[in-house]
Design an enzyme around this catalytic site. Structure first.
Site, PDB file in Angstrom:
ATOM      1  N   ASP A 256      70.801  25.746  81.445  1.00  0.00           N
ATOM      2  CA  ASP A 256      71.143  27.128  81.745  1.00  0.00           C
ATOM      3  C   ASP A 256      71.410  27.207  83.252  1.00  0.00           C
ATOM      4  O   ASP A 256      71.271  26.222  83.974  1.00  0.00           O
ATOM      5  CB  ASP A 256      70.029  28.090  81.272  1.00  0.00           C
TER       6      ASP A 256
HETATM    7  C1  GLC Z   1      72.622  33.193  81.755  1.00  0.00           C
HETATM    8  C2  GLC Z   1      72.029  33.086  80.371  1.00  0.00           C
HETATM    9  C3  GLC Z   1      72.813  32.240  79.420  1.00  0.00           C
HETATM   10  C4  GLC Z   1      74.277  32.344  79.755  1.00  0.00           C
HETATM   11  C5  GLC Z   1      74.488  31.707  81.118  1.00  0.00           C
HETATM   12  C6  GLC Z   1      75.941  31.766  81.581  1.00  0.00           C
HETATM   13  O1  GLC Z   1      71.641  33.231  82.737  1.00  0.00           O
HETATM   14  O2  GLC Z   1      70.662  32.685  80.267  1.00  0.00           O
HETATM   15  O3  GLC Z   1      72.520  32.692  78.088  1.00  0.00           O
HETATM   16  O4  GLC Z   1      75.059  31.688  78.771  1.00  0.00           O
HETATM   17  O5  GLC Z   1      73.639  32.271  82.109  1.00  0.00           O
HETATM   18  O6  GLC Z   1      76.322  33.087  81.778  1.00  0.00           O
END
Ligand code: GLC
Length: 725
Positions: A256
């Site tokens: 993430d």
């Molecule tokens: C965010 C989320 C994730 C998302 C990513 C990209 O913090 O936790 O679900 O896909 O960043 O936006």
């Protein structure tokens, strides 16, 4: 489908052999946005770009990657396409509330088409985290509390996004997230630790991810949180032992946002270098946003700290998805080759999904559907005409001008036939400005009914937006109490991102229609329901507590040794002063809230009534082979045609690990005319009854099972059968 055998593996292998270590590491990097990263792309140091969804920009950066880098490897273009792209569907708990996987798959297909037209070829969805805590902001992205429902919906979304062929126009790679147990964050506080024993982890939290693997999901994303003390981003048990080992997963895992580097903040790594080493060792293939892989992997390999095969394995997985997407044949997009976004078909699908997502929580006085002769309506509340808030969280690519609000839909429907007096009274859900209350009361007194559109603004739901008090925010409850004194029928329509505590208003209103933020066509869907063009048919995908203090509260709980008995309940106000303390006859409940929720999982009313009869089991038991058929007759005993979601639950009465008092094992949506009946039939096999025992073996143990077919998780027709080894 990822399982389709094609030449992508051999092509990935031959390309891998031509790559330098630097170029391999480049494929493991995802940068956020293209601006400022063009030289990295040109130098072969980027494998994916996040948050670009403009076709000209995407074609520009693909051209740099394909024509200006040494090997011309196209980019994965990632975007959070969670519940729609331009056409927004209900947020995921609303999708789950339809209990209609075919509809959810169709919605994902439409989202994929609209996203692919812009050059997006990878969505960071579906999120299949089991969510049992309304305080958690990201319950707004989940399919709710249940493993079966989440598994079915997650797989449906993977099918919708990826289609039968990842290389087909309009197919985009999907991503199962956030692996794993993110929804069990302690206290419902986002990013917090999750403590889950492995038997529960496997039975409840991992199963939906396995369903996505079985559906061929192209990628995974780890969670931000630590699971039992190990950050998921660096958890070899999750990524290597379970995902790539036991499940033989062929796709790749992305971290993430910055979560590799955040392992330092967790206290799991001393510095970036250790974070890079631990993440790669654990099986983390691609790094989102931060750049510790780019900075440290080459040295870690040259110093012998990391085997080059680990890098090769990660690159191979990523290239495999790029080949399956057909990016090497055509990395560019031409929006003209796609259906127009927000076309009539897309909007009709969004409207049908919003309609089926609506849950009728209360209608005791029959205030709904509105009488045909209604001539004057008072329309109040912050959600009556807010094209932004009704879309919910994760709506990067919408244009709020496309939203049809309830007020707009009401005016379209009413024409000159019905007078509509509209007053927001509260501008936003958190507003505490009471200055228009008296005007609202005056209008209500002169109206045939009051329609109150309330709930939560989108931004007080979603990532990092957790609420310790999840009742109606602002002065919404006070407004309801003010209006209740008028004697005019009050219909409360709620749009929210989570279950809300409604006990403060439950007795003040005649009807409650609840929707998880319903998306672009929420307005017309609500009007269809208010005027009875269709009956509500949604069922809760998550339990609604009476009080926040009951959390966690969910239907598939264990029995305890002192289960509560309704007749024994003594409310805190009725306990005699200085009553004698004793330990006999005590039961597991709250003296101020009892033990039952306000609304149970699977609950939802209709404008008609349904009766279940004639429960039939094909045998008195089953063994390891074969299947048991369980059926019942569902009858529409009311006066309007409507749809019902019949649900199948089981209970394993005695086992080597205490089993839940009920577990959903099947469901089906049926449409019945007044007086009509239909037999609903389910099959159960040994695998459906299995669980992980203390030795972590997946087993089905001999013994007696209960089985129910009914309209929610509390009632239904009950039978028993034996499982014989
Ligand atoms: C965010 C989320 C994730 C998302 C990513 C990209 O913090 O936790 O679900 O896909 O960043 O936006």
């Amino acid at each position: 489908m990822m399982t389709k055998k094609d030449d992508s593996e051999s092509r990935a292998e031959s390309l891998l052999r031509r790559m330098t270590l630097r170029e391999k590491i480049g494929q493991l990097m995802q940068c956020d946005r293209a601006e400022g990263n063009e030289d990295r792309i040109r130098g072969g140091s980027v494998g994916s770009v996040l948050n670009e969804a403009d076709p000209d920009t995407v074609n520009r950066i693909q051209k740099i990657a394909v024509e200006e880098s040494r090997l011309g490897i196209p980019l994965l273009i990632a975007r959070d396409v969670i519940h729609g792209f331009r056409t927004l569907f209900p947020i995921n708990p609303g999708l789950a509330a339809t209990w209609n996987p075919e509809l959810v798959e169709q919605g994902a297909r439409i989202a994929a088409l609209e996203a692919a037209a812009t050059g997006v070829n990878w969505t960071l969805a579906p999120m299949v985290d089991i969510a049992r805590d309304p305080r958690w902001g990201r319950i707004a992205e989940s399919f709710g509390e249940d493993t079966c429902l989440t598994s079915v919906m997650g797989a449906a979304m993977v099918r919708g996004f990826q289609g039968e062929d990842l290389a087909a126009p309009g197919s985009i790679a999907a991503c199962a997230k956030h692996f794993a147990g993110y929804g069990a964050a302690e206290g419902g506080r986002d990013y917090n630790s999750a403590h889950i024993p492995e038997t529960l982890l496997r039975d409840v939290y991992l199963a939906p991810f396995k369903a996505c693997v079985d559906e061929g999901v192209a990628s995974f994303m780890s969670g931000f949180h630590d699971l039992n003390g190990i950050p998921c981003t660096g958890d070899a048990f999750l990524l290597r032992t379970v995902l790539k080992g036991e499940w033989q997963y062929p796709g790749f895992v992305i971290s993430d946002y910055n979560s590799i580097q955040e392992m330092i903040i967790h206290g799991y790594c001393a510095d970036d270098r250790e974070a890079a080493e631990k993440a790669m060792t654990a099986g983390m293939d691609m790094e989102m946003a931060s750049r510790v892989y780019e900075t440290h992997l080459e040295a870690l390999v040259s110093e012998g700290r990391l085997a080059p095969e680990l890098i090769d394995d990660a690159v191979r997985r990523i290239l495999g998805v790029k080949f399956r997407l057909g990016l090497f044949e055509d990395p560019y997009t031409d929006p003209a080759k796609f259906p127009a976004p927000l076309n009539a078909g897309h909007l009709a699908a969004a409207r049908k999904t919003a309609l089926q997502s609506a849950i009728l929580l209360k209608n005791g006085t029959g205030a709904l559907p509105l009488a045909p002769e209604v001539a004057r309506l008072a329309v109040f509340g912050p959600m009556a005409d807010d094209p932004h808030e009704q879309l919910g969280t994760w709506t990067f690519d919408r244009n709020i001008d496309d939203t049809v609000t309830p007020l707009q839909a009401l005016r379209d429907y009413a024409g000159d036939a019905i007078r509509i007096d509209y007053l927001p009274v509260l501008e936003i859900s958190r507003s505490t400005d009471r200055s228009d209350f008296s005007r609202a009361v005056a209008l209500a007194r002169e109206s045939d009914a009051v329609l109150l559109f309330m709930g939560e603004e989108a931004i007080i739901t979603g990532e990092a937006h957790c609420r310790a008090d999840f009742s109606l925010p602002g002065a919404q409850e006070e407004l309801i109490h003010e209006l209740a004194s008028c004697g005019t029928p009050l219909v409360l329509i709620i749009m929210a991102g989570r279950p809300l505590i409604l006990d403060g208003v439950l007795d003040q209103v005649d009807s409650i229609l609840f929707m998880f933020h319903p998306g672009t066509m929420g307005g017309p869907a609500i009007v269809d329901l208010l005027f009875g063009r269709e009956s509500p048919s949604g069922k809760l995908p998550v339990t609604f507590p009476k009080m926040a203090g009951q959390v966690p509260i969910y239907y598939s709980h264990r029995n305890t040794g002192r289960p509560p008995v309704k007749e024994h309940f003594t409310h805190i106000d009725d306990i005699p002063v200085r009553a004698v303390q004793n330990s006999l006859g005590n039961e597991s409940h709250y003296i101020d809230a009892g033990y039952e929720p306000r609304f149970v999982f699977g609950y939802g009313l209709s404008y008609t009534t349904f009766e279940y009869s004639d429960l039939q089991l094909s045998a008195d038991g089953i063994g390891s082979e074969g299947a048991l058929t369980v059926s019942a007759l569902v009858t529409n005993t009311g006066s309007v045609e409507a749809e019902e979601v019949a649900q199948l639950y089981v209970r394993d009465l005695v086992a080597s690990v205490v089993r839940p008092v009920r577990e959903l094992k099947g469901f089906t949506r049926v449409r019945l005319k007044p007086g009509a009946s239909m037999t609903v039939t389910f099959t159960l096999s040994a695998a459906d009854l299995s669980f992980h025992n203390p030795r972590l073996e997946e087993v089905t143990e001999p013994g007696t099972f209960q089985v129910w077919i009914g309209g929610d998780s509390a009632g239904g027709l009950c039978g028993t059968f034996e499982f014989r080894d």
